[in-house]
Scaffold this active site. Structure first.
Site, mmCIF file in Angstrom:
data_model
loop_
_atom_site.group_PDB
_atom_site.id
_atom_site.type_symbol
_atom_site.label_atom_id
_atom_site.label_comp_id
_atom_site.label_asym_id
_atom_site.label_seq_id
_atom_site.Cartn_x
_atom_site.Cartn_y
_atom_site.Cartn_z
ATOM 1 N N GLN A 50 0.825 -1.223 0.000
ATOM 2 C CA GLN A 50 0.000 0.000 0.000
ATOM 3 C C GLN A 50 0.855 1.267 0.000
ATOM 4 O O GLN A 50 0.334 2.360 -0.224
ATOM 5 C CB GLN A 50 -0.944 0.014 1.201
ATOM 6 C CG GLN A 50 -2.011 -1.082 1.149
ATOM 7 C CD GLN A 50 -2.934 -1.009 2.349
ATOM 8 O OE1 GLN A 50 -2.638 -1.594 3.379
ATOM 9 N NE2 GLN A 50 -4.026 -0.268 2.222
ATOM 10 N N LEU A 96 -7.380 1.761 3.425
ATOM 11 C CA LEU A 96 -6.769 3.054 3.113
ATOM 12 C C LEU A 96 -6.537 3.216 1.610
ATOM 13 O O LEU A 96 -6.470 4.340 1.120
ATOM 14 C CB LEU A 96 -5.448 3.214 3.868
ATOM 15 C CG LEU A 96 -5.585 3.471 5.380
ATOM 16 C CD1 LEU A 96 -4.228 3.398 6.056
ATOM 17 C CD2 LEU A 96 -6.241 4.822 5.648
ATOM 18 N N HIS A 137 -7.287 -9.357 6.319
ATOM 19 C CA HIS A 137 -7.379 -8.273 5.331
ATOM 20 C C HIS A 137 -5.981 -7.894 4.831
ATOM 21 O O HIS A 137 -5.748 -7.777 3.622
ATOM 22 C CB HIS A 137 -8.085 -7.067 5.965
ATOM 23 C CG HIS A 137 -8.140 -5.850 5.100
ATOM 24 N ND1 HIS A 137 -9.319 -5.364 4.556
ATOM 25 C CD2 HIS A 137 -7.174 -5.001 4.670
ATOM 26 C CE1 HIS A 137 -9.059 -4.297 3.836
ATOM 27 N NE2 HIS A 137 -7.765 -4.039 3.887
ATOM 28 N N HIS A 141 -3.563 -8.428 1.038
ATOM 29 C CA HIS A 141 -2.755 -7.454 0.282
ATOM 30 C C HIS A 141 -1.448 -8.079 -0.207
ATOM 31 O O HIS A 141 -0.955 -7.740 -1.289
ATOM 32 C CB HIS A 141 -2.418 -6.236 1.151
ATOM 33 C CG HIS A 141 -3.509 -5.209 1.234
ATOM 34 N ND1 HIS A 141 -3.959 -4.509 0.138
ATOM 35 C CD2 HIS A 141 -4.226 -4.737 2.285
ATOM 36 C CE1 HIS A 141 -4.903 -3.660 0.516
ATOM 37 N NE2 HIS A 141 -5.084 -3.776 1.825
HETATM 38 C C1 QAP Z 1 -8.021 -2.917 7.308
HETATM 39 O O1 QAP Z 1 -8.269 -0.613 7.238
HETATM 40 C C2 QAP Z 1 -9.187 -3.379 8.115
HETATM 41 O O2 QAP Z 1 -11.936 4.581 3.758
HETATM 42 C C3 QAP Z 1 -7.444 -1.601 7.765
HETATM 43 O O3 QAP Z 1 -11.495 7.132 4.461
HETATM 44 C C4 QAP Z 1 -10.475 -3.010 7.760
HETATM 45 O O4 QAP Z 1 -7.284 0.956 8.451
HETATM 46 C C5 QAP Z 1 -8.998 -4.167 9.198
HETATM 47 C C6 QAP Z 1 -9.577 4.049 6.495
HETATM 48 C C7 QAP Z 1 -11.537 -3.465 8.509
HETATM 49 C C8 QAP Z 1 -10.075 -4.612 9.932
HETATM 50 C C9 QAP Z 1 -11.347 -4.256 9.597
HETATM 51 C C10 QAP Z 1 -10.439 3.798 5.456
HETATM 52 C C11 QAP Z 1 -9.338 5.365 6.847
HETATM 53 C C12 QAP Z 1 -8.858 2.994 7.214
HETATM 54 C C13 QAP Z 1 -11.073 4.832 4.792
HETATM 55 C C14 QAP Z 1 -8.095 0.687 7.605
HETATM 56 C C15 QAP Z 1 -10.836 6.143 5.149
HETATM 57 C C16 QAP Z 1 -9.974 6.411 6.190
HETATM 58 C C17 QAP Z 1 -8.920 1.694 6.913
HETATM 59 CO CO CO Z 2 -6.441 -2.658 2.931
#
Ligand code: QAP
Ligand code: CO
Length: 175
Positions: A50, A96, A137, A141
């Site tokens: 990422q 993200l 998750h 990636h």
């Molecule tokens: C992955 O995701 C994850 O759309 C990490 O506008 C997701 O940190 C792990 C984020 C769900 C466990 C459950 C996303 C921040 C952050 C956005 C994240 C945003 C700002 C995502």
């Molecule tokens: Co992700």
């Protein structure tokens, strides 16, 4: 290290990440840089791809009961491997690299993972709840898989439409 978040539909996110063999200063600099990017972007997890580094590296910072992310709870995983998995759970995920989009995704409820830490020492963790989901998750990636790749055909169509509309809005608001 200058790191920026790669966003969908950048093809870079489809790359399969490579095993880490050297646990040197370059790796530590990458990990520290990833931490800053993740925290500044309000993330709880981040994989190296990422930030455009195709290495089997991920970090996780799960908030505590007060909703706070503590540096000492940071988990750094190098070359992770799931050794046990059981159950099923659904969670509304985001990423993200796919800003402002969230959808329900089915994952294993509990997992056991073997991995290496930043010094190359072998570690083992048993995870459930949000940590388990976050690990799965982020491990996706490493294989070039995004959570939107796990949506049904119709939900994926809905995503593509919404996401394109949002990107246009973003562009026009910059002028
Ligand atoms: C992955 O995701 C994850 O759309 C990490 O506008 C997701 O940190 C792990 C984020 C769900 C466990 C459950 C996303 C921040 C952050 C956005 C994240 C945003 C700002 C995502
Ligand atoms: Co992700």
């Amino acid at each position: 290290m200058n790191l920026n978040i790669v966003e969908y539909p950048d093809k870079k996110l489809k790359e399969k990440s490579l095993k880490v063999e050297l646990f040197n200063e370059e790796l530590h600099t990458l990990l520290d840089g990833m931490y800053n990017v993740m925290i500044n972007s309000n993330g709880i997890g981040l994989a190296a791809i990422q930030v455009a580094h195709a290495k089997r590296v991920l970090i996780l910072s799960i908030p505590d009961e007060e909703g706070e992310q503590n540096r000492e709870d940071l988990i750094e995983m190098i070359n992770p491997l799931i050794t046990k998995k059981s159950g099923e759970s659904v969670y509304q995920e985001g990423c993200l690299s796919v800003p402002s989009f969230y959808e329900d995704i089915v994952r294993y409820e509990s997992i056991s993972v073997n991995y290496q830490d930043r010094d190359g020492n072998t570690q083992k963790i048993e995870a459930d709840g949000l940590l388990s989901i976050a690990i799965q998750h982020e491990m996706d990636h490493l294989e070039g898989i995004l959570f939107i790749d796990r949506l049904s055909y119709s939900r994926r169509k809905k995503f593509e439409k919404e996401y394109k509309r949002m990107q246009k809005e973003k562009k026009s608001s910059k002028i």
